[in-house]
Design a protein around this motif. Structure first.
Motif, PDB file in Angstrom:
ATOM      1  N   TRP A 135      36.769  36.433  47.118  1.00 17.70           N
ATOM      2  CA  TRP A 135      35.574  37.167  46.685  1.00 17.70           C
ATOM      3  C   TRP A 135      35.706  38.662  46.960  1.00 17.70           C
ATOM      4  CZ3 TRP A 135      31.409  37.140  43.784  1.00 17.70           C
ATOM      5  CH2 TRP A 135      30.386  38.070  44.043  1.00 17.70           C
ATOM      6  N   HIS A 136      36.034  39.026  48.180  1.00 13.00           N
ATOM      7  CA  HIS A 136      36.071  40.451  48.542  1.00 13.00           C
ATOM      8  C   HIS A 136      37.291  41.164  47.968  1.00 13.00           C
ATOM      9  CE1 HIS A 136      33.264  38.918  51.674  1.00 13.00           C
ATOM     10  NE2 HIS A 136      32.673  40.069  51.437  1.00 13.00           N
ATOM     11  N   ASN A 137      38.400  40.438  47.790  1.00 12.53           N
ATOM     12  CA  ASN A 137      39.622  41.094  47.324  1.00 12.53           C
ATOM     13  C   ASN A 137      39.723  41.143  45.801  1.00 12.53           C
ATOM     14  OD1 ASN A 137      42.164  42.262  48.583  1.00 12.53           O
ATOM     15  ND2 ASN A 137      43.079  40.893  47.071  1.00 12.53           N
ATOM     16  N   PHE A 138      39.135  40.154  45.115  1.00 15.17           N
ATOM     17  CA  PHE A 138      39.287  40.082  43.656  1.00 15.17           C
ATOM     18  C   PHE A 138      37.958  39.931  42.907  1.00 15.17           C
ATOM     19  CE2 PHE A 138      43.512  38.285  45.036  1.00 15.17           C
ATOM     20  CZ  PHE A 138      44.260  39.371  44.635  1.00 15.17           C
ATOM     21  N   THR A 139      37.254  38.827  43.125  1.00 14.59           N
ATOM     22  CA  THR A 139      36.133  38.449  42.270  1.00 14.59           C
ATOM     23  C   THR A 139      35.015  39.489  42.268  1.00 14.59           C
ATOM     24  OG1 THR A 139      36.633  36.120  42.666  1.00 14.59           O
ATOM     25  CG2 THR A 139      34.463  36.647  41.755  1.00 14.59           C
ATOM     26  N   ALA A 140      34.595  39.951  43.457  1.00 20.75           N
ATOM     27  CA  ALA A 140      33.506  40.931  43.529  1.00 20.75           C
ATOM     28  C   ALA A 140      33.897  42.247  42.870  1.00 20.75           C
ATOM     29  CB  ALA A 140      33.107  41.163  44.985  1.00 20.75           C
ATOM     30  N   LEU A 141      35.201  42.493  42.747  1.00 17.18           N
ATOM     31  CA  LEU A 141      35.690  43.739  42.159  1.00 17.18           C
ATOM     32  C   LEU A 141      35.981  43.593  40.664  1.00 17.18           C
ATOM     33  CD1 LEU A 141      38.028  44.753  45.101  1.00 17.18           C
ATOM     34  CD2 LEU A 141      36.021  46.032  44.336  1.00 17.18           C
ATOM     35  N   ASN A 142      35.464  42.505  40.067  1.00 20.91           N
ATOM     36  CA  ASN A 142      35.513  42.335  38.614  1.00 20.91           C
ATOM     37  C   ASN A 142      36.908  41.986  38.089  1.00 20.91           C
ATOM     38  OD1 ASN A 142      33.745  42.274  36.394  1.00 20.91           O
ATOM     39  ND2 ASN A 142      34.514  44.238  35.638  1.00 20.91           N
ATOM     40  N   PHE A 143      37.777  41.443  38.963  1.00 20.66           N
ATOM     41  CA  PHE A 143      39.088  40.995  38.502  1.00 20.66           C
ATOM     42  C   PHE A 143      38.910  39.689  37.723  1.00 20.66           C
ATOM     43  CE2 PHE A 143      40.609  43.894  41.685  1.00 20.66           C
ATOM     44  CZ  PHE A 143      41.889  44.247  41.283  1.00 20.66           C
ATOM     45  N   PRO A 144      39.385  39.610  36.500  1.00 20.74           N
ATOM     46  CA  PRO A 144      39.282  38.353  35.753  1.00 20.74           C
ATOM     47  C   PRO A 144      40.176  37.268  36.360  1.00 20.74           C
ATOM     48  CG  PRO A 144      40.598  39.961  34.541  1.00 20.74           C
ATOM     49  CD  PRO A 144      40.010  40.690  35.711  1.00 20.74           C
ATOM     50  N   GLU A 145      39.897  36.013  36.018  1.00 17.85           N
ATOM     51  CA  GLU A 145      40.639  34.891  36.598  1.00 17.85           C
ATOM     52  C   GLU A 145      42.128  34.956  36.292  1.00 17.85           C
ATOM     53  OE1 GLU A 145      39.782  32.425  38.548  1.00 17.85           O
ATOM     54  OE2 GLU A 145      37.699  33.048  38.756  1.00 17.85           O
ATOM     55  N   ASN A 146      42.487  35.525  35.138  1.00 17.92           N
ATOM     56  CA  ASN A 146      43.896  35.562  34.731  1.00 17.92           C
ATOM     57  C   ASN A 146      44.580  36.887  35.072  1.00 17.92           C
ATOM     58  OD1 ASN A 146      42.491  37.110  32.920  1.00 17.92           O
ATOM     59  ND2 ASN A 146      43.455  36.259  31.074  1.00 17.92           N
ATOM     60  N   HIS A 147      43.976  37.707  35.948  1.00 15.80           N
ATOM     61  CA  HIS A 147      44.579  39.010  36.261  1.00 15.80           C
ATOM     62  C   HIS A 147      45.900  38.805  37.007  1.00 15.80           C
ATOM     63  CE1 HIS A 147      45.092  43.086  37.860  1.00 15.80           C
ATOM     64  NE2 HIS A 147      44.214  43.476  36.945  1.00 15.80           N
ATOM     65  N   PRO A 148      46.951  39.580  36.660  1.00 14.06           N
ATOM     66  CA  PRO A 148      48.270  39.399  37.285  1.00 14.06           C
ATOM     67  C   PRO A 148      48.245  39.539  38.818  1.00 14.06           C
ATOM     68  CG  PRO A 148      48.450  40.799  35.352  1.00 14.06           C
ATOM     69  CD  PRO A 148      46.991  40.594  35.586  1.00 14.06           C
ATOM     70  N   ALA A 149      47.330  40.350  39.353  1.00 15.06           N
ATOM     71  CA  ALA A 149      47.289  40.563  40.796  1.00 15.06           C
ATOM     72  C   ALA A 149      46.966  39.280  41.559  1.00 15.06           C
ATOM     73  CB  ALA A 149      46.260  41.638  41.151  1.00 15.06           C
ATOM     74  N   ARG A 150      46.362  38.313  40.866  1.00 12.87           N
ATOM     75  CA  ARG A 150      46.016  37.053  41.517  1.00 12.87           C
ATOM     76  C   ARG A 150      47.217  36.125  41.659  1.00 12.87           C
ATOM     77  NH1 ARG A 150      40.478  35.466  41.529  1.00 12.87           N
ATOM     78  NH2 ARG A 150      39.062  36.989  40.570  1.00 12.87           N
ATOM     79  N   GLU A 151      48.305  36.431  40.990  1.00 12.54           N
ATOM     80  CA  GLU A 151      49.467  35.551  41.008  1.00 12.54           C
ATOM     81  C   GLU A 151      50.292  35.742  42.280  1.00 12.54           C
ATOM     82  OE1 GLU A 151      49.860  33.225  38.753  1.00 12.54           O
ATOM     83  OE2 GLU A 151      48.059  33.952  37.737  1.00 12.54           O
TER      84      GLU A 151
END
Length: 342
Positions: A135-151
């Protein structure tokens, strides 16, 4: 009989001597302690006739005082002899020993300077955990589910489902600030971040970022530009030029890359700036309304800007360092160059 014993002890006290701590302790045990010969004289008091006890008491008290005075005199003698021996061991003709003084690490100096610049214009300091949830690192910052940074190839994950990772930016600290504070918010978040990158002269898996956030009513892009103009000129000099290039970040809209005029060639073009006269120092933009809403802030009432930059990047430009790895290799030949910064 007792008189002879007292006289003998007085004679021993007069002749007693000590040259070190061991001999002092032996004297104390024989004449000062409770089980000493003087102590035995006091124990004999019970065997003395009542009419003689006053005279006997005066005699043994005299012996006790003599023993204590002698003991103190021997202590002074031993202490003085030790001081003299120490002074004799010192050769005052020898040159002094140089005391090695360290210096401030260039990253620490750069971080302190950045904080100092922004504190002067009203930013406060905020810090957060280096291990973050999704949540704090990705989701709350509007990163989509398929964003490369999540890999996995871009992020060091500690756990999956739920995702726990080493933070990839200090934007996570800004989310925590917005969740726990009401606007106006003006905060600076420096710290260590982690990304799964190959280590080279221009990249590292561990580095440092500093990110700024300003949220209030009627905050516009002009406020962002003026803030970063001020920073660039304070950090790199009044002749430094700044430009903004349109870009994209999930958490800002509109977004812009921040460039400054090359510090090596002055903008005329060189290998460092690849002939353009400009070098990138970070990213910026207006906080996306979705991010504000995710953090419980009314995006119709409040707006804000955010920016971020690598501390290593700023240090490399300021001190003309060409290899990022030097900051973490602890080579004293490199670190000694920054001693004057003390």
């Amino acid at each position: 009989m007792q008189q002879e014993k007292i006289d003998a002890i007085k004679s021993e006290l007069a002749a007693a001597d000590a040259n070190n701590a061991e001999e002092l302790e032996a004297f104390r045990m024989k004449y000062i302690s409770k089980k000493s010969v003087v102590g035995e004289l006091f124990a004999e008091m019970r065997n003395i006739p009542n009419e003689d006890k006053k005279a006997y008491g005066q005699l043994i008290n005299e012996v006790k005082v003599l023993a204590e005075e002698k003991f103190q005199a021997l202590i002074d003698k031993v202490n003085n002899s030790q001081k003299q021996s120490k002074s004799q061991d010192i050769d005052l003709t020898l040159p002094p020993t140089n005391i090695s003084v360290g210096g401030i690490h260039p990253l620490t100096a750069t971080r302190q300077r950045i904080i100092e610049i922004f504190e002067r214009i009203g930013f406060n300091l905020s810090e957060g955990p280096e291990i973050e949830d999704d949540w704090h690192n990705f989701t709350a910052l509007n990163f989509p589910e398929n964003h490369p940074a999540r890999e996995m190839q871009d992020t060091f994950f500690i756990e999956k489902n739920p995702d726990i990772a080493l933070r990839t930016h200090t934007s996570s600290v800004q989310v925590r600030v917005m969740e726990n504070q009401k606007p106006p918010i003006r905060t600076l978040s420096p710290g260590r971040v982690y990304r799964n990158e190959a280590i080279s002269a221009r990249a590292h898996c561990i580095f440092h970022q500093v990110e700024g956030l300003y949220v209030d009513e009627n905050v516009g892009f002009a406020d962002l530009k003026n803030t970063l103009y001020h920073f660039a000129k304070e950090m790199f000099g009044k002749e430094t030029k700044v430009r903004f290039r349109p870009s994209y970040f999930p958490f800002t809209e509109p977004s812009a890359e921040i460039d400054i005029s090359c510090q090596l060639c002055g903008g005329s073009g060189c290998n460092v700036c690849k002939g353009t006269g400009w070098v990138e120092i970070g990213g910026s933009g207006m906080v996306d309304p979705n991010v504000l809403e995710n953090c419980g802030i009314d995006s119709k009432k409040y707006t804000g800007f955010a920016f971020g930059m690598g501390i290593e990047r700023i240090a490399m430009l300021k001190y003309q360092i060409k290899d990022l790895r030097l900051f973490t290799e602890n080579d004293v030949r490199f670190l000694r160059q920054f001693r004057p910064m003390l």
